[in-house]
Design a protein around this motif. Structure first.
Motif, PDB file in Angstrom:
ATOM      1  N   VAL A 180       0.829  -1.211   0.000  1.00  0.00           N
ATOM      2  CA  VAL A 180       0.000   0.000   0.000  1.00  0.00           C
ATOM      3  C   VAL A 180       0.861   1.258   0.000  1.00  0.00           C
ATOM      4  CG1 VAL A 180      -1.776   1.301   1.208  1.00  0.00           C
ATOM      5  CG2 VAL A 180      -1.885  -1.202   1.162  1.00  0.00           C
ATOM      6  N   ASP A 181       1.797   1.334   0.922  1.00  0.00           N
ATOM      7  CA  ASP A 181       2.617   2.550   1.002  1.00  0.00           C
ATOM      8  C   ASP A 181       3.443   2.751  -0.262  1.00  0.00           C
ATOM      9  OD1 ASP A 181       1.585   3.213   3.438  1.00  0.00           O
ATOM     10  OD2 ASP A 181       3.200   2.276   4.595  1.00  0.00           O
ATOM     11  N   ALA A 182       3.896   1.652  -0.871  1.00  0.00           N
ATOM     12  CA  ALA A 182       4.686   1.784  -2.096  1.00  0.00           C
ATOM     13  C   ALA A 182       3.842   2.344  -3.230  1.00  0.00           C
ATOM     14  CB  ALA A 182       5.273   0.430  -2.498  1.00  0.00           C
ATOM     15  N   ASP A 183       2.600   1.937  -3.302  1.00  0.00           N
ATOM     16  CA  ASP A 183       1.740   2.454  -4.363  1.00  0.00           C
ATOM     17  C   ASP A 183       1.405   3.914  -4.100  1.00  0.00           C
ATOM     18  OD1 ASP A 183       0.183   2.465  -6.704  1.00  0.00           O
ATOM     19  OD2 ASP A 183      -1.626   1.941  -5.585  1.00  0.00           O
ATOM     20  N   VAL A 184       1.107   4.244  -2.847  1.00  0.00           N
ATOM     21  CA  VAL A 184       0.803   5.637  -2.517  1.00  0.00           C
ATOM     22  C   VAL A 184       2.010   6.525  -2.825  1.00  0.00           C
ATOM     23  CG1 VAL A 184       0.297   7.212  -0.610  1.00  0.00           C
ATOM     24  CG2 VAL A 184      -0.979   5.050  -0.833  1.00  0.00           C
ATOM     25  N   ALA A 185       3.200   6.075  -2.485  1.00  0.00           N
ATOM     26  CA  ALA A 185       4.409   6.859  -2.784  1.00  0.00           C
ATOM     27  C   ALA A 185       4.588   7.018  -4.296  1.00  0.00           C
ATOM     28  CB  ALA A 185       5.638   6.177  -2.168  1.00  0.00           C
ATOM     29  N   PHE A 186       4.305   5.960  -5.019  1.00  0.00           N
ATOM     30  CA  PHE A 186       4.458   5.970  -6.481  1.00  0.00           C
ATOM     31  C   PHE A 186       3.491   7.007  -7.087  1.00  0.00           C
ATOM     32  CE2 PHE A 186       6.287   2.757  -9.597  1.00  0.00           C
ATOM     33  CZ  PHE A 186       6.081   3.511 -10.724  1.00  0.00           C
ATOM     34  N   ARG A 187       2.274   7.026  -6.568  1.00  0.00           N
ATOM     35  CA  ARG A 187       1.310   8.021  -7.057  1.00  0.00           C
ATOM     36  C   ARG A 187       1.865   9.423  -6.871  1.00  0.00           C
ATOM     37  NH1 ARG A 187      -4.595   5.902  -4.644  1.00  0.00           N
ATOM     38  NH2 ARG A 187      -4.236   3.700  -5.068  1.00  0.00           N
ATOM     39  N   GLN A 188       2.578   9.604  -5.747  1.00  0.00           N
ATOM     40  CA  GLN A 188       3.055  10.945  -5.404  1.00  0.00           C
ATOM     41  C   GLN A 188       4.434  11.250  -5.983  1.00  0.00           C
ATOM     42  OE1 GLN A 188       2.784  10.430  -1.182  1.00  0.00           O
ATOM     43  NE2 GLN A 188       0.557  10.796  -1.131  1.00  0.00           N
ATOM     44  N   GLY A 189       5.017  10.294  -6.679  1.00  0.00           N
ATOM     45  CA  GLY A 189       6.306  10.544  -7.297  1.00  0.00           C
ATOM     46  C   GLY A 189       7.492  10.435  -6.361  1.00  0.00           C
ATOM     47  N   ASN A 190       7.305   9.859  -5.190  1.00  0.00           N
ATOM     48  CA  ASN A 190       8.470   9.710  -4.301  1.00  0.00           C
ATOM     49  C   ASN A 190       8.725   8.254  -3.929  1.00  0.00           C
ATOM     50  OD1 ASN A 190       6.322   9.414  -2.555  1.00  0.00           O
ATOM     51  ND2 ASN A 190       6.493  11.501  -1.752  1.00  0.00           N
ATOM     52  N   GLU A 191       8.535   7.389  -4.894  1.00  0.00           N
ATOM     53  CA  GLU A 191       8.788   5.960  -4.648  1.00  0.00           C
ATOM     54  C   GLU A 191      10.286   5.657  -4.613  1.00  0.00           C
ATOM     55  OE1 GLU A 191       7.838   7.286  -7.447  1.00  0.00           O
ATOM     56  OE2 GLU A 191       8.974   6.395  -9.108  1.00  0.00           O
ATOM     57  N   PHE A 192      10.629   4.584  -3.931  1.00  0.00           N
ATOM     58  CA  PHE A 192      12.001   4.064  -3.968  1.00  0.00           C
ATOM     59  C   PHE A 192      12.055   2.860  -4.903  1.00  0.00           C
ATOM     60  CE2 PHE A 192      11.995   6.138   0.206  1.00  0.00           C
ATOM     61  CZ  PHE A 192      13.139   6.915   0.092  1.00  0.00           C
ATOM     62  N   TRP A 193      13.117   2.783  -5.687  1.00  0.00           N
ATOM     63  CA  TRP A 193      13.223   1.699  -6.672  1.00  0.00           C
ATOM     64  C   TRP A 193      14.083   0.543  -6.169  1.00  0.00           C
ATOM     65  CZ3 TRP A 193      10.734   1.411 -11.440  1.00  0.00           C
ATOM     66  CH2 TRP A 193       9.943   2.536 -11.755  1.00  0.00           C
ATOM     67  N   GLY A 194      13.709  -0.646  -6.581  1.00  0.00           N
ATOM     68  CA  GLY A 194      14.528  -1.832  -6.313  1.00  0.00           C
ATOM     69  C   GLY A 194      14.754  -2.047  -4.827  1.00  0.00           C
ATOM     70  N   GLY A 195      15.932  -2.540  -4.510  1.00  0.00           N
ATOM     71  CA  GLY A 195      16.264  -2.874  -3.139  1.00  0.00           C
ATOM     72  C   GLY A 195      16.087  -1.713  -2.171  1.00  0.00           C
ATOM     73  N   GLU A 196      16.230  -0.482  -2.655  1.00  0.00           N
ATOM     74  CA  GLU A 196      16.074   0.660  -1.755  1.00  0.00           C
ATOM     75  C   GLU A 196      14.659   0.770  -1.205  1.00  0.00           C
ATOM     76  OE1 GLU A 196      17.440   4.262  -3.498  1.00  0.00           O
ATOM     77  OE2 GLU A 196      19.418   3.435  -3.951  1.00  0.00           O
ATOM     78  N   GLY A 197      13.711   0.196  -1.936  1.00  0.00           N
ATOM     79  CA  GLY A 197      12.338   0.237  -1.449  1.00  0.00           C
ATOM     80  C   GLY A 197      11.977  -0.968  -0.600  1.00  0.00           C
ATOM     81  N   ASN A 198      12.965  -1.802  -0.295  1.00  0.00           N
ATOM     82  CA  ASN A 198      12.676  -3.060   0.396  1.00  0.00           C
ATOM     83  C   ASN A 198      13.314  -3.185   1.772  1.00  0.00           C
ATOM     84  OD1 ASN A 198      10.957  -4.309  -1.435  1.00  0.00           O
ATOM     85  ND2 ASN A 198      12.652  -5.054  -2.692  1.00  0.00           N
ATOM     86  N   ALA A 199      13.608  -2.018   2.378  1.00  0.00           N
ATOM     87  CA  ALA A 199      14.339  -2.059   3.645  1.00  0.00           C
ATOM     88  C   ALA A 199      13.672  -2.979   4.666  1.00  0.00           C
ATOM     89  CB  ALA A 199      14.475  -0.646   4.204  1.00  0.00           C
ATOM     90  N   SER A 200      12.359  -2.932   4.748  1.00  0.00           N
ATOM     91  CA  SER A 200      11.700  -3.767   5.756  1.00  0.00           C
ATOM     92  C   SER A 200      10.912  -4.914   5.121  1.00  0.00           C
ATOM     93  CB  SER A 200      10.769  -2.907   6.620  1.00  0.00           C
ATOM     94  OG  SER A 200       9.757  -2.355   5.787  1.00  0.00           O
ATOM     95  N   ALA A 201      11.192  -5.191   3.855  1.00  0.00           N
ATOM     96  CA  ALA A 201      10.456  -6.257   3.177  1.00  0.00           C
ATOM     97  C   ALA A 201      10.910  -7.625   3.660  1.00  0.00           C
ATOM     98  CB  ALA A 201      10.652  -6.145   1.668  1.00  0.00           C
ATOM     99  N   ARG A 202       9.981  -8.559   3.687  1.00  0.00           N
ATOM    100  CA  ARG A 202      10.339  -9.924   4.096  1.00  0.00           C
ATOM    101  C   ARG A 202       9.349 -10.913   3.501  1.00  0.00           C
ATOM    102  NH1 ARG A 202       7.296 -10.033   9.433  1.00  0.00           N
ATOM    103  NH2 ARG A 202       6.220  -8.037   9.349  1.00  0.00           N
ATOM    104  N   LEU A 203       9.720 -12.170   3.590  1.00  0.00           N
ATOM    105  CA  LEU A 203       8.906 -13.227   2.991  1.00  0.00           C
ATOM    106  C   LEU A 203       7.985 -13.869   4.024  1.00  0.00           C
ATOM    107  CD1 LEU A 203      11.532 -15.094   0.776  1.00  0.00           C
ATOM    108  CD2 LEU A 203       9.904 -13.305   0.115  1.00  0.00           C
ATOM    109  N   ILE A 204       6.896 -14.445   3.547  1.00  0.00           N
ATOM    110  CA  ILE A 204       6.101 -15.329   4.397  1.00  0.00           C
ATOM    111  C   ILE A 204       6.736 -16.720   4.381  1.00  0.00           C
ATOM    112  CG2 ILE A 204       3.853 -16.456   4.650  1.00  0.00           C
ATOM    113  CD1 ILE A 204       2.518 -13.932   3.775  1.00  0.00           C
TER     114      ILE A 204
END
Lengths: 343, 343, 343, 343
Positions: A128-152
Motif C-alpha cells: 500500500v505505502d509503495a503504491d501511494v508513494a508511487f502516485r506521489q512521485g516519491n517511490e524508492f526503486w529496487g532494493g532501496e524500497g525493500n528495507a523492511s520487506a520480508r517473505l512469508i
C-alpha cells in the motif's frame, strides 16, 4: 400442481433477505421443493396453527417463545443464516427436542482468509505505502524500497482460534512452507496436529511469530484479552492481523504498539463501526485499514443459501444437518457476540 | 595454514558485491574453502598467469576474451550471480570446454511469487484503495465496500511463462483450489501436467482467466507480444499482473485497457526505470504500482551466495552444478534481456 | 507429399523396439513428422552419407566411432531409450559439439515408486504371509494376526538416492505424514529441503528409519556399500526395500540380517538375474521377492516414446531437450551400470 | 491427597480392556485426573447411589435402563470405545438430557486406509502371486511378469462411503494424481467437493473406476446392495477392495465375478468370521484375503484412550466433545451393525 404437499418453511431471514442469500437458481430450487411462508420476524406467533403446525424449518432467527415452539411439533431446524446466535428463543427446549439450530457463518471463512493473507503480504512487502508513494512521485526503486520487506515463506506464523476461519487460513498458507503455531483452548491438541499445525500456548504464539492472525470469536471470557502486555511481547516488526471482532483486543493498546514502531498491524474490525471521522487509526502509520469488508462478499452470502438447501435436503431424508454449523448446548450462550448492524 | 592449496576463485561480482550476496556465515565459509582473488572486472586479463592458470571459478560475469580463457585451463565454472547473461564472453568456447555458465536468478522466484499473489489479492479485494479511502474518511463499510470484490478460490488463473517464477507462483497458489492454465512454448506439455497445471494456448490463457500473471522473460522473439488486441480479449474485470519485464507488453496499450475500465492491473516493471515524475501510470485508477521491488530482497541476494557455495562444492567433487541454472547453447543468446541498473 | 523434407531420424533402439516404446498414436506422429531410417545398430557406419549427413537424431544407443560421428554434421541428439549409458561412443566429442545424449529412465520412476510403497505396506502389514496362511486355513483373525503390524503414518522413513525415483517415492508417500530423511551425496542440501525431506547422513538414514528405500544407482564408487555393519545398525524390525540394483548391497549380508530376524526386506533385484532355482532367498522368511518387475510396465515403455517426441519437438525448434535426462560430462562414466538383459 | 474430589468415571469397556486402550502414560493420566470405578458391565444398577450420583463419565457401553440413568444426574457422556452402538440403553433419554454418546471408531481409519492402499498396490502389481511364484521357482522376470500390471497414478478411483475411512483413504491416495469419485448419499455434494473428490452416483463409481474401495458402514438400508449386477457393471480387470463389512455385498456374487476373471478383489471381511476351513474363497484366484486385520492394530487401540482423555478434558471444562464421534438422534438406530466378536 399435484396434491403432494411440499414441506413448509417459514422465511424470516432478517437482516438478510432471500435475494441476498439465494442465487436465482437456488431460489428457484427453494420454491420448487418447499412451500415458503414469508413471515414478520417479530410476529411468528401470529401465524396460524395450520402454518406453525406444519412448519418443518425456519430460515432466520426470529424471536420465539416457548409457547410458539410448543405449537410447532413438526419443526426440525432453525437455519439462522448468520454467524451469531441471539438470545431470543428458549434454546434448552430446542436442544431437548432435537431441533437443530444451525448457523452459516462458515461462508465467510474463505473470503476472510484470502483478505487476511492479502493483508499479511501487503504488510510484509509494503504494497500500500509503495503504491501511494508511487502516485506521489516519491517511490524508492529496487532494493532501496525493500528495507523492511520480508517473505512469508520460511516465517513463523501464529493463529489465534482454529475454527472455520483458522482452517481456511491454514489452507491458503499451505503453499508457503511456513511454520504455523495455533492457540485454541477449545480444541484438543490432536485435532490441531492432524491439521498440520503446532498446538501452542498464547504466549508462544505471541512471542515467536512473524505474522499473527486473530480469528477467535469474542466470547464472554476473552473480551480484550490482547492488550499492552501482549503487544509488547511480540517480536519487533511482527505483523498483527485482526480479522474477527475488535472486542478481543484492547484497541488503544494495539494502536499504541503500532505507533511506537514495535509492530505493524492490519484490522478489518473496530470498536465502533462505522468509525468517527476523526479516529486516530485513520492516520496511523504502519496500520492497514479495512472497513469490515473481509467476509461480506456477494458470493459468500449466496453460499448461505446453498448450505441451507443442502442441509434441508439431508433433514428431509431423516439425516442430521452436516453443512451448516450446529449450536451446542455447552457453548450457545458464549456464541452471542454483538450481531453485525449491516450485511 | 597447511600446504594444501585451496581452490582459487576470482571474484568480480559487479554490480553485486560479496557483502550483498554472502551472509557473514557464508562469507566465512567461502574464504575458508577457497582462495579468493578480488579482481577488476574490466581487467581480468591483467591478472597474472599464476592466478589465471589456477582459477577454478569466476564469481561474476566480467568481460572475457578467447585469449584470456585460453590462459585459464583449470576453469570449471562462471557463476554469474545475476539472472541475465551479457554478451561479453565467447560462450561457444565455454560450452565446448564444458565450463558451466550458471545464473542465480532463481533466488527471486519466491519473493516475486509472494508479491505477485499480494498484488492479486490487493486487486481482488481493493485493499489499497480501501485503505486510502479510510485514511480520508470516505470508506465504505461491509458489503457496500465490496461491489467488485471477488475470491481467488475457485477462479480461473493464467500464467505466462513457467520457469522458476511460474513454478513458485503455482506453489503459493496451491492452497486456493483454483484452476491454473499455463502458456509456455518452451516447455513440453507433460512437464506442465506433472506440475498440476493445464498446458494452454496464449489465447486460452488470455480469454479464460480471472487473474493473469506474466512471468515470461523477454527474448528477442516476444518483445511487446501482449498489446491492444490481447488486452481486449481478456475477460471484463480480469486482473493483469506483470512481474517479469515491461518489454513483453505494449505498456501504452496496457494503460489504455485499464483506463477504459476493461481490466485492472498491477506492475512491478516499467518501460523506463526510474519513471518520469509525470508519467500517466502514476495517477491511473485501477492500476497498482510497485517500483521494481518484487525480487530485490536482502534474503534473496544472500541466497545467491548459498547457491554459489553449494554448486562450487559439487564441482570441487567432480560433479556438475545442480543448484544454479545453467546457460544453454541453444538459448544463451535469447537470455540477454536488458540488465538491471541497480540491485 | 510436399517437397518439404521432414527431419531425418535413425532408429536403432535395441534392445527396445519402436513398437515397445511408441503407442500407435505416437508411432503415427513419429512417422508423420520425421523420416525414420531403421538401421542395424552394429553398422551405423554402413549407412550412406546422404543419410548420415542429414540425420538429426538417433533413437537408441548404437556403437558410434569418431569417424562416423564426423560424417554426421546435422546430428543434434542421441535419444537412448534406456537408463544406462554404454561405453560405445566418444562422449567427449558429443559434449564438445553440443550433441545431447539423453536417457529415458525417468519413465520407471513412477512404477518403481508405486511398487516400492506396495512392498512397504506388504511388509508392514504382513499382506503376503496373511494371504498365504488364509489359503492354507491357518490364518489369524483380528488383532491376533497383527502382532508385528505397524503404520507408515507417523513413521521414520529413509531414502538412499534422490533422483527421479527418490522424488517419485516422496510423492507417493506425501499422504502419510511420515518424516523422511534422504541420503544423497550428489545433491546439495537445499534441493532436498525444497523437496520437503531432511538431508541426512547415511548413518542417520540407517539407524533412525522404520522403512528404508534404496533407489541409488550403482556407480563405480558405491558397489556393495551396504553390508553386514549397515544392516546391523538398522532398527530392530525395520523394513529394507531394495529397488535399484543388487550391486549396491552385499546380498549375502542382507539375507543374513533377515534370516536372523533383525530386519525384514523386499527386493526387486538380485546378484544374478534370473536367479538359480535353488537360491536361498527363495525360501527366506521375512523376505518379499519380486523378479525385476518394478519398472517394466508397458505404460512406462510407451511413455519413452512420448518423451522422445516431446524432446525432438523442442530441438526441432532450436530449444534444448527438457523432458529426457541429459548425460553429463562429469558423470557419464559413472552412469554405466550393467545394462538390463531384457525389457 | 487433597480434599478436592476428582471427577468420577465408571469403567466398563468390555470387550476392550483399559490395558488395551490406554498406553501406560495415558493410563497414569486417567487415574491422576479421575476417580475410576471399575464396574461389572452387566450390573451398573448395582453400584451405589454415591457412585451413580456422582459419575460424570461411563467408559464403555454397558446396558443401562431408564431407571439407572435417572439415578445419574451428573452424567455427561458415555464414551463407548467401539465403532458400533448397541441397542442397550434408552438413547432418546440421553439425547434429551444432552448426555453425549461418543464412539472411537475413527482410530481405525488410518490403519484401514493404509492396508487398503496396500491391497490395491498388491492387486495392481501382482505382489502376492509374484512372491509365491518366486518361492516355487516359477517366477517371470521383467516385463514378462507384468502382463496385467498397472499404475494407480492416473487411474480412476471410486470410493463408496466418505466417513473417516473414506477421508483417510483420500489422504493416502493424495500423492498419486488419481481422479477420485465418491458415492455417499449421506453427505452433501459440497462437502465432497471441498475434500477434493468428485461427488458421483453409485453407477458412475462402479462403471468408471479402475479401483473401487468400499468403506461404507452397514445400515438397515444397504445390506447386500452390491450384487451380481453391480459387479458385472464394473470395468473388466478392475479391482474391488472391501474394507468395511461383508454384509454390504452379496459375497457369492463377488466371488463369482472374480472367478469369471471379470474383476480382481481383496477383502478384509467375510460373511462368517472366522470362516470355515473349506470356504471356496480360500482358493479363489484373483482374490486377496485378509482375516479382519485391517484396523485392529495395537496403536489404534491405544489411540482410543487418548481420544477419551481429550474429550473428557473438554467436557470437564464445560465444552462439548470434539475428538470422538457423537451418536446422532437421526442415525443412532442405523449405526447398529453387528459388533465384532474380538478385538
Amino acid at each position: 400442481m399435484t396434491n403432494i404437499k411440499r414441506p413448509l418453511a417459514i422465511s424470516a431471514p432478517e437482516p438478510r433477505t432471500l435475494d441476498l442469500i439465494f442465487s436465482d437458481k437456488a431460489r428457484a430450487e427453494l420454491h420448487a421443493k418447499y412451500e415458503i411462508v414469508e413471515a414478520d420476524p417479530d410476529n411468528i406467533a401470529g401465524l396460524g396453527d395450520d402454518i406453525l403446525g406444519h412448519a418443518r424449518y425456519i430460515i432466520g432467527q426470529p424471536p420465539l417463545s416457548a409457547e410458539t415452539l410448543a405449537r410447532m411439533p413438526a419443526l426440525r431446524s432453525i437455519l439462522n443464516v448468520e454467524s451469531n446466535l441471539l438470545n431470543n428463543m428458549p434454546y434448552e427446549v430446542l436442544f431437548e427436542r432435537g431441533i437443530h439450530v444451525v448457523t452459516t457463518g462458515q461462508v465467510f471463512a474463505e473470503p476472510v482468509a484470502e483478505i487476511g493473507l492479502g493483508f499479511a503480504l501487503a504488510l510484509a512487502r509494503g504494497i500500500v505505502d509503495a503504491d501511494v508513494a508511487f502516485r506521489q512521485g516519491n517511490e524508492f526503486w529496487g532494493g532501496e524500497g525493500n528495507a523492511s520487506a520480508r517473505l512469508i515463506a520460511g516465517s513463523e506464523i501464529g493463529i489465534v482460534g482454529f475454527g472455520d476461519l483458522g482452517r481456511a487460513l491454514r489452507r491458503v498458507l499451505s503453499g508457503f512452507r511456513a511454520h504455523i503455531r495455533v492457540f485454541d483452548p477449545w480444541l484438543p491438541r490432536s485435532i490441531l496436529e492432524e491439521n498440520g499445525v503446532e498446538p501452542a500456548s498464547l504466549e508462544d504464539v505471541l512471542t515467536k511469530s512473524d505474522f499473527i492472525f486473530v480469528v477467535a470469536a469474542v466470547t464472554s471470557e476473552n473480551k480484550g484479552f490482547l492488550g499492552t502486555e501482549a503487544f509488547a511481547s511480540m517480536r519487533r516488526g511482527a505483523a498483527f492481523i485482526l480479522l474477527s471482532r475488535a472486542d478481543v483486543v484492547d484497541f488503544d493498546a494495539l494502536m499504541a504498539a503500532v505507533a511506537s514502531g514495535h509492530i505493524v498491524a492490519a484490522s478489518d474490525v473496530y470498536p465502533e463501526e462505522p468509525l468517527p471521522s476523526n479516529h486516530p487509526v485513520r492516520s496511523l502509520k504502519g496500520f492497514l485499514r479495512s472497513a469490515h469488508r473481509a467476509g461480506a462478499l456477494d458470493s459468500a452470502f449466496k453460499k448461505m443459501g446453498d448450505m441451507v438447501l443442502e442441509d434441508m435436503d439431508l433433514m428431509d431424508r431423516g439425516l442430521p444437518p452436516m453443512r451448516c454449523k450446529r449450536a451446542e448446548r455447552e457453548t450457545v450462550s458464549r456464541m452471542r457476540s454483538k450481531p453485525v448492524a449491516m450485511n
